[in-house]
Design a protein around this motif. Structure first.
Motif, PDB file in Angstrom:
ATOM      1  N   LEU A  75       0.781  -1.263   0.007  1.00 13.42           N
ATOM      2  CA  LEU A  75       0.026  -0.017   0.063  1.00 13.42           C
ATOM      3  C   LEU A  75       0.964   1.148  -0.210  1.00 13.42           C
ATOM      4  O   LEU A  75       1.648   1.432   0.815  1.00 13.42           O
ATOM      5  CB  LEU A  75      -0.967   0.148   1.152  1.00 13.42           C
ATOM      6  N   ILE A  76       0.697   2.107  -1.137  1.00  9.84           N
ATOM      7  CA  ILE A  76       1.726   3.288  -0.999  1.00  9.84           C
ATOM      8  C   ILE A  76       0.583   4.577  -0.848  1.00  9.84           C
ATOM      9  O   ILE A  76      -0.289   4.689  -1.607  1.00  9.84           O
ATOM     10  CB  ILE A  76       2.250   3.564  -2.529  1.00  9.84           C
ATOM     11  N   VAL A  77       1.024   5.419   0.201  1.00 11.33           N
ATOM     12  CA  VAL A  77       0.130   6.447   0.619  1.00 11.33           C
ATOM     13  C   VAL A  77       0.885   7.831   0.256  1.00 11.33           C
ATOM     14  O   VAL A  77       1.941   7.936   0.964  1.00 11.33           O
ATOM     15  CB  VAL A  77      -0.271   6.352   1.819  1.00 11.33           C
ATOM     16  N   PRO A  78       0.494   8.464  -0.724  1.00 15.18           N
ATOM     17  CA  PRO A  78       1.566   9.702  -0.940  1.00 15.18           C
ATOM     18  C   PRO A  78       1.187  10.952   0.196  1.00 15.18           C
ATOM     19  O   PRO A  78       0.297  10.998   0.542  1.00 15.18           O
ATOM     20  CB  PRO A  78       0.974  10.491  -2.090  1.00 15.18           C
ATOM     21  N   LEU A  79       2.505  11.265   0.666  1.00 15.32           N
ATOM     22  CA  LEU A  79       2.352  12.368   1.579  1.00 15.32           C
ATOM     23  C   LEU A  79       3.006  13.614   1.063  1.00 15.32           C
ATOM     24  O   LEU A  79       3.772  13.758   0.089  1.00 15.32           O
ATOM     25  CB  LEU A  79       3.267  11.976   2.769  1.00 15.32           C
ATOM     26  N   PRO A  80       2.943  14.958   1.646  1.00 20.42           N
ATOM     27  CA  PRO A  80       3.331  16.055   1.331  1.00 20.42           C
ATOM     28  C   PRO A  80       4.977  16.236   1.243  1.00 20.42           C
ATOM     29  O   PRO A  80       5.583  15.162   2.056  1.00 20.42           O
ATOM     30  CB  PRO A  80       3.072  17.144   2.248  1.00 20.42           C
ATOM     31  N   GLY A  81       5.488  16.951   0.617  1.00 19.54           N
ATOM     32  CA  GLY A  81       7.056  17.066   0.337  1.00 19.54           C
ATOM     33  C   GLY A  81       7.754  15.814  -0.327  1.00 19.54           C
ATOM     34  O   GLY A  81       8.685  15.305   0.042  1.00 19.54           O
ATOM     35  N   ASP A  82       6.902  15.157  -1.474  1.00 19.10           N
ATOM     36  CA  ASP A  82       7.491  14.206  -2.155  1.00 19.10           C
ATOM     37  C   ASP A  82       7.907  12.801  -1.228  1.00 19.10           C
ATOM     38  O   ASP A  82       8.908  12.210  -1.709  1.00 19.10           O
ATOM     39  CB  ASP A  82       8.478  14.424  -3.005  1.00 19.10           C
ATOM     40  N   ARG A  83       7.088  12.636  -0.120  1.00 15.06           N
ATOM     41  CA  ARG A  83       7.409  11.473   0.729  1.00 15.06           C
ATOM     42  C   ARG A  83       6.116  10.457   0.355  1.00 15.06           C
ATOM     43  O   ARG A  83       5.132  10.957   0.230  1.00 15.06           O
ATOM     44  CB  ARG A  83       7.299  11.790   2.138  1.00 15.06           C
ATOM     45  N   THR A  84       6.277   9.188   0.675  1.00 13.75           N
ATOM     46  CA  THR A  84       5.437   8.206   0.652  1.00 13.75           C
ATOM     47  C   THR A  84       5.447   7.376   1.790  1.00 13.75           C
ATOM     48  O   THR A  84       6.551   7.216   2.597  1.00 13.75           O
ATOM     49  CB  THR A  84       5.536   7.318  -0.514  1.00 13.75           C
ATOM     50  N   HIS A  85       4.256   6.765   2.203  1.00  6.66           N
ATOM     51  CA  HIS A  85       4.220   5.884   3.307  1.00  6.66           C
ATOM     52  C   HIS A  85       3.916   4.458   2.662  1.00  6.66           C
ATOM     53  O   HIS A  85       3.068   4.401   1.780  1.00  6.66           O
ATOM     54  CB  HIS A  85       3.403   5.859   4.386  1.00  6.66           C
ATOM     55  N   LYS A  86       4.937   3.510   2.795  1.00  5.66           N
ATOM     56  CA  LYS A  86       4.924   2.085   2.200  1.00  5.66           C
ATOM     57  C   LYS A  86       4.542   1.148   3.129  1.00  5.66           C
ATOM     58  O   LYS A  86       5.307   0.890   4.172  1.00  5.66           O
ATOM     59  CB  LYS A  86       6.046   1.936   1.171  1.00  5.66           C
ATOM     60  N   GLU A  87       3.727   0.238   2.937  1.00  6.56           N
ATOM     61  CA  GLU A  87       3.199  -0.832   3.786  1.00  6.56           C
ATOM     62  C   GLU A  87       3.018  -2.097   2.954  1.00  6.56           C
ATOM     63  O   GLU A  87       1.956  -2.217   2.226  1.00  6.56           O
ATOM     64  CB  GLU A  87       1.976  -0.464   4.729  1.00  6.56           C
ATOM     65  N   TRP A  88       3.516  -3.350   3.488  1.00  5.80           N
ATOM     66  CA  TRP A  88       3.594  -4.380   2.784  1.00  5.80           C
ATOM     67  C   TRP A  88       2.269  -5.210   3.018  1.00  5.80           C
ATOM     68  O   TRP A  88       1.770  -4.835   4.062  1.00  5.80           O
ATOM     69  CB  TRP A  88       4.762  -5.480   3.450  1.00  5.80           C
ATOM     70  N   ILE A  89       1.823  -5.688   1.967  1.00  4.90           N
ATOM     71  CA  ILE A  89       0.373  -6.276   2.257  1.00  4.90           C
ATOM     72  C   ILE A  89       0.677  -8.047   1.651  1.00  4.90           C
ATOM     73  O   ILE A  89       0.981  -8.010   0.788  1.00  4.90           O
ATOM     74  CB  ILE A  89      -0.675  -5.732   1.173  1.00  4.90           C
ATOM     75  N   SER A  90       0.105  -8.592   2.597  1.00  2.00           N
ATOM     76  CA  SER A  90      -0.013 -10.156   2.447  1.00  2.00           C
ATOM     77  C   SER A  90      -1.110 -10.306   1.275  1.00  2.00           C
ATOM     78  O   SER A  90      -2.242  -9.800   1.257  1.00  2.00           O
ATOM     79  CB  SER A  90      -0.498 -10.785   3.489  1.00  2.00           C
ATOM     80  N   MET A  91      -0.679 -10.990   0.231  1.00  2.00           N
ATOM     81  CA  MET A  91      -1.704 -11.107  -0.924  1.00  2.00           C
ATOM     82  C   MET A  91      -3.011 -12.110  -0.648  1.00  2.00           C
ATOM     83  O   MET A  91      -4.093 -11.384  -1.066  1.00  2.00           O
ATOM     84  CB  MET A  91      -1.009 -12.406  -2.024  1.00  2.00           C
ATOM     85  N   ILE A  92      -3.016 -12.720   0.908  1.00  2.00           N
ATOM     86  CA  ILE A  92      -4.317 -13.079   1.197  1.00  2.00           C
ATOM     87  C   ILE A  92      -5.162 -12.041   1.846  1.00  2.00           C
ATOM     88  O   ILE A  92      -6.431 -12.349   2.335  1.00  2.00           O
ATOM     89  CB  ILE A  92      -4.147 -14.186   2.222  1.00  2.00           C
ATOM     90  N   SER A  93      -4.694 -10.892   2.227  1.00  2.00           N
ATOM     91  CA  SER A  93      -5.385  -9.972   2.812  1.00  2.00           C
ATOM     92  C   SER A  93      -5.875  -8.807   2.025  1.00  2.00           C
ATOM     93  O   SER A  93      -6.309  -7.675   2.259  1.00  2.00           O
ATOM     94  CB  SER A  93      -4.810  -9.286   3.966  1.00  2.00           C
ATOM     95  N   LEU A  94      -5.676  -9.046   0.656  1.00  2.00           N
ATOM     96  CA  LEU A  94      -6.156  -8.148  -0.406  1.00  2.00           C
ATOM     97  C   LEU A  94      -7.730  -8.108  -0.413  1.00  2.00           C
ATOM     98  O   LEU A  94      -8.456  -9.005  -0.624  1.00  2.00           O
ATOM     99  CB  LEU A  94      -5.626  -8.315  -1.651  1.00  2.00           C
ATOM    100  N   THR A  95      -8.512  -6.856  -0.017  1.00  2.00           N
ATOM    101  CA  THR A  95      -9.816  -6.943   0.100  1.00  2.00           C
ATOM    102  C   THR A  95     -10.189  -6.308  -1.359  1.00  2.00           C
ATOM    103  O   THR A  95      -9.508  -5.609  -2.110  1.00  2.00           O
ATOM    104  CB  THR A  95     -10.325  -5.569   1.204  1.00  2.00           C
ATOM    105  N   PRO A  96     -11.569  -6.304  -1.664  1.00  2.00           N
ATOM    106  CA  PRO A  96     -12.034  -5.657  -2.625  1.00  2.00           C
ATOM    107  C   PRO A  96     -11.543  -4.233  -2.982  1.00  2.00           C
ATOM    108  O   PRO A  96     -11.361  -3.828  -4.161  1.00  2.00           O
ATOM    109  CB  PRO A  96     -13.539  -5.663  -2.818  1.00  2.00           C
TER     110      PRO A  96
END
Length: 148
Positions: free
Chosen positions: A120-141
């Protein structure tokens, strides 16, 4: 960037954000060292920290999709959960921008073929991002709908 010197100021900003995006919001407060989740070492009936301050944390649930919760800690950080994916250690001042990225549809899921993984990639101000690994089995619609 806003600077939220208190949990209450951050909660007020999140209430405004909920209103801006027409989302319901439910807030639960825990006040006192004997009530906050990171103060389990506080003795029975001890409500203040050693410096005399009264720690205050809040748990916020937003209505709608994706399912989003925010746990604001007294130490100026937060745990944001987006559709079951925990995003820990978000600076309290970054919480509104993080949520705007999610609510505006700018957050996305990036997949890799080898080795197979998603983040999961979440853009933040100042050209920063928060990146969080996701298990393939936890992918929701919702997470699948954000795949790039």
């Amino acid at each position: 960037m806003d600077h939220f010197h208190s949990t209450e100021a951050a909660v007020a900003a999140l209430r405004d954000l909920a209103s801006e995006y027409a989302r319901e919001i439910e807030v639960t407060h825990d006040i006192g060292a004997d009530q906050t989740s990171r103060r389990t070492s506080a003795g029975f009936g001890v409500t203040t920290d050693p410096d005399g301050s009264l720690p205050h944390e809040a748990f916020i649930e937003f209505g709608g999709l994706p399912r989003v919760t925010v746990h604001l800690y007294p130490e100026d950080d937060a745990l944001i959960t987006v559709d079951g994916i925990n995003c820990p250690d978000i600076a309290r001042d970054d919480v509104p921008a993080f949520l705007r990225s999610v609510f505006n549809g700018r957050a996305y899921v990036k997949s890799r073929r080898f080795p197979p993984s998603c983040s999961l990639i979440v853009p933040l101000p100042g050209d920063r991002t928060h990146k969080e690994w996701i298990s393939m089995i936890s992918l929701t619609p919702w997470l699948n709908s954000r795949m790039q």
